[in-house]
Design a protein around this motif. Structure first.
Motif, PDB file in Angstrom:
ATOM      1  N   UNK A  74       0.913  -1.223   0.156  1.00 34.06           N
ATOM      2  CA  UNK A  74      -0.071  -0.011  -0.079  1.00 34.06           C
ATOM      3  C   UNK A  74       0.969   1.199  -0.103  1.00 34.06           C
ATOM      4  N   UNK A  75       0.443   2.275  -0.605  1.00 33.32           N
ATOM      5  CA  UNK A  75       1.030   3.647  -0.815  1.00 33.32           C
ATOM      6  C   UNK A  75       0.285   4.748  -0.495  1.00 33.32           C
ATOM      7  N   UNK A  76       0.574   5.500   0.328  1.00 31.46           N
ATOM      8  CA  UNK A  76      -0.352   6.644   0.824  1.00 31.46           C
ATOM      9  C   UNK A  76       0.584   7.988   0.486  1.00 31.46           C
ATOM     10  N   UNK A  77       0.105   8.880  -0.494  1.00 31.70           N
ATOM     11  CA  UNK A  77       0.947   9.994  -0.533  1.00 31.70           C
ATOM     12  C   UNK A  77       0.126  11.150  -0.661  1.00 31.70           C
ATOM     13  N   UNK A  78       0.674  12.463  -0.342  1.00 33.94           N
ATOM     14  CA  UNK A  78      -0.006  13.377  -0.472  1.00 33.94           C
ATOM     15  C   UNK A  78       0.529  14.220  -1.941  1.00 33.94           C
ATOM     16  N   UNK A  79      -0.311  14.210  -2.792  1.00 34.42           N
ATOM     17  CA  UNK A  79       0.074  14.587  -4.117  1.00 34.42           C
ATOM     18  C   UNK A  79      -1.402  14.322  -4.749  1.00 34.42           C
ATOM     19  N   UNK A  80      -1.404  15.170  -6.099  1.00 35.81           N
ATOM     20  CA  UNK A  80      -2.446  14.810  -6.694  1.00 35.81           C
ATOM     21  C   UNK A  80      -2.798  13.218  -7.441  1.00 35.81           C
ATOM     22  N   UNK A  81      -3.934  12.842  -7.727  1.00 38.96           N
ATOM     23  CA  UNK A  81      -3.891  11.536  -8.336  1.00 38.96           C
ATOM     24  C   UNK A  81      -2.826  11.346  -9.572  1.00 38.96           C
ATOM     25  N   UNK A  82      -2.971  12.309 -10.374  1.00 34.71           N
ATOM     26  CA  UNK A  82      -2.110  12.294 -11.395  1.00 34.71           C
ATOM     27  C   UNK A  82      -0.672  12.222 -11.120  1.00 34.71           C
ATOM     28  N   UNK A  83      -0.132  13.142 -10.421  1.00 35.50           N
ATOM     29  CA  UNK A  83       1.274  13.239  -9.854  1.00 35.50           C
ATOM     30  C   UNK A  83       1.629  11.975  -9.276  1.00 35.50           C
ATOM     31  N   UNK A  86       2.077   9.122 -11.785  1.00 33.89           N
ATOM     32  CA  UNK A  86       3.318   9.328 -12.635  1.00 33.89           C
ATOM     33  C   UNK A  86       4.281   8.818 -11.742  1.00 33.89           C
ATOM     34  N   UNK A  87       4.468   9.311 -10.546  1.00 33.31           N
ATOM     35  CA  UNK A  87       5.795   8.921 -10.064  1.00 33.31           C
ATOM     36  C   UNK A  87       5.757   7.365  -9.644  1.00 33.31           C
ATOM     37  N   UNK A  88       4.638   7.093  -9.286  1.00 32.65           N
ATOM     38  CA  UNK A  88       4.804   5.521  -8.775  1.00 32.65           C
ATOM     39  C   UNK A  88       5.024   4.603  -9.848  1.00 32.65           C
ATOM     40  N   UNK A  89       4.585   4.872 -11.226  1.00 29.54           N
ATOM     41  CA  UNK A  89       5.033   4.111 -12.399  1.00 29.54           C
ATOM     42  C   UNK A  89       6.503   4.050 -12.279  1.00 29.54           C
ATOM     43  N   UNK A  90       7.152   5.072 -12.240  1.00 29.01           N
ATOM     44  CA  UNK A  90       8.539   4.942 -12.520  1.00 29.01           C
ATOM     45  C   UNK A  90       9.400   4.472 -11.277  1.00 29.01           C
ATOM     46  N   UNK A  91       8.902   4.825  -9.978  1.00 29.92           N
ATOM     47  CA  UNK A  91       9.549   4.077  -9.071  1.00 29.92           C
ATOM     48  C   UNK A  91       9.481   2.720  -8.737  1.00 29.92           C
ATOM     49  N   UNK A  92       8.392   2.244  -9.346  1.00 28.83           N
ATOM     50  CA  UNK A  92       7.766   0.673  -9.195  1.00 28.83           C
ATOM     51  C   UNK A  92       7.902  -0.125 -10.536  1.00 28.83           C
ATOM     52  N   UNK A  93       8.421   0.751 -11.554  1.00 28.33           N
ATOM     53  CA  UNK A  93       8.564  -0.162 -12.716  1.00 28.33           C
ATOM     54  C   UNK A  93       7.013  -0.592 -12.966  1.00 28.33           C
ATOM     55  N   UNK A  94       6.158   0.008 -13.215  1.00 27.75           N
ATOM     56  CA  UNK A  94       4.715  -0.451 -13.402  1.00 27.75           C
ATOM     57  C   UNK A  94       4.595  -0.940 -14.689  1.00 27.75           C
ATOM     58  N   UNK A  95       3.847  -1.981 -15.007  1.00 26.79           N
ATOM     59  CA  UNK A  95       3.447  -2.116 -16.599  1.00 26.79           C
ATOM     60  C   UNK A  95       2.084  -2.097 -16.721  1.00 26.79           C
ATOM     61  N   UNK A  96       1.164  -2.095 -15.597  1.00 24.95           N
ATOM     62  CA  UNK A  96      -0.073  -1.986 -15.951  1.00 24.95           C
ATOM     63  C   UNK A  96      -0.840  -1.094 -15.026  1.00 24.95           C
ATOM     64  N   UNK A 125       3.922   6.254 -20.169  1.00 24.26           N
ATOM     65  CA  UNK A 125       5.058   5.501 -19.561  1.00 24.26           C
ATOM     66  C   UNK A 125       4.517   3.910 -19.176  1.00 24.26           C
ATOM     67  N   UNK A 126       3.309   3.963 -19.462  1.00 27.87           N
ATOM     68  CA  UNK A 126       2.484   2.738 -18.795  1.00 27.87           C
ATOM     69  C   UNK A 126       1.092   2.295 -19.687  1.00 27.87           C
ATOM     70  N   UNK A 127       0.877   1.028 -19.617  1.00 28.30           N
ATOM     71  CA  UNK A 127      -0.469   0.682 -20.104  1.00 28.30           C
ATOM     72  C   UNK A 127      -1.394   0.839 -19.362  1.00 28.30           C
TER      73      UNK A 127
END
Length: 268
Positions: A74-83, A86-96, A125-127
């Motif tokens: 689980x990941x809880x962050x203070x940010x916009x949903x889009x932001x 976007x960051x999680x896709x990069x940090x966790x190498x998200x595929x879907x 950067x992701x599907x």
């Protein structure tokens, strides 16, 4: 091991998308990342503490019933949903990324404005898989892949649709909506290359005449092929996806697909 992002606002719609993702990948080793982004403003009543409790409750429920092949974080962050996405896709190498939509139709939500819209427009950067809120999911026997053969595919660009098709032995139906009698040379070459890339995946080609719009054509295909479980587009500048966005019929909500929509990014 697949890395799959599951954004949640704790709604029924996002839960349906989460359940669908877990179902679709139930036989595959996966790490699912439950993501909630909170962006507080003075007028809001929710708090970080409230969000933390809900996210932890969701995590524990999924952990209690998970497959031995699945892991949840689980990941809880203070940010916009889009932001945050976007960051999680990069940090966790998200595929879907699986996202629930607020309407009965995935197309309705995508084109009428939502977080899903922002993700589809701004993240390359992701599907992304948009799942209708009321979708009663099932095995996607047939996958509809709209194509005009104007794009020269790289093998990696087709990886998402090949993976989804391999999960349950789905057939990829490559639909060419033609307005001309014959393919141009570059289109024929791209079709042959596509066929080569899909040589180990069940697929077939469907050539249909364009009706009054691309939208009307795809709607007709849904009626003809009752086992369609997903509609796939490639996010190119001149793709069917872009044409659908620009067609007034979409903005007027004439076309309503009841199955998930998958948008694959173009790789540079």
């Amino acid at each position: 091991m697949h890395s799959i992002l599951l954004p949640t606002d704790f709604s029924k719609n996002s839960q349906n998308a989460i359940d669908y993702a877990i179902y679709l990948f139930e036989r595959e080793p996966c790490t699912f990342y439950l993501l909630h982004a909170y962006y507080l403003v003075p007028s809001e009543t929710g708090t970080k503490f409230d969000a933390s409790i809900e996210l932890d409750s969701m995590y524990k429920k999924l952990e209690a019933t998970k497959s031995a092949k699945h892991t949840f974080e689980s990941i809880l962050v203070s940010d916009t949903a889009l932001g945050a996405i976007d960051k999680t896709i990069v940090e966790k190498d998200i595929q879907f990324v699986f996202m629930g939509t607020t309407g009965f139709s995935a197309v309705q939500d995508v084109f009428m404005g939502s977080v899903t819209t922002s993700v589809l427009k701004n993240i390359n950067s992701s599907t992304i898989i948009a799942v209708p809120g009321e979708y009663d999911y099932d095995i996607p026997d047939d996958i509809l892949f709209a194509n005009d053969y104007k794009h020269t595919f790289k093998p990696a660009e087709l990886s998402p649709i090949i993976k989804i098709a391999s999960l349950w032995g789905s057939i990829i139906n490559i639909v060419y909506v033609n307005s001309k009698k014959e393919l141009e040379n570059v289109q024929q070459s791209n079709k042959e290359l596509l066929d080569l890339h899909l040589k180990n995946t069940k697929h077939r080609y469907i050539k249909v005449k364009k009706k009054s719009s691309v939208t009307a054509t795809l709607k007709d295909l849904e009626k003809r092929y009752k086992n369609i479980g997903m509609v796939v587009f490639l996010k190119t500048e001149h793709s069917f996806f872009k044409k659908l966005i620009n067609e007034p019929i979409i903005r007027n909500m004439t076309f309503k697909t009841e199955v998930p929509i998958m948008i694959m990014p173009v790789l540079k």
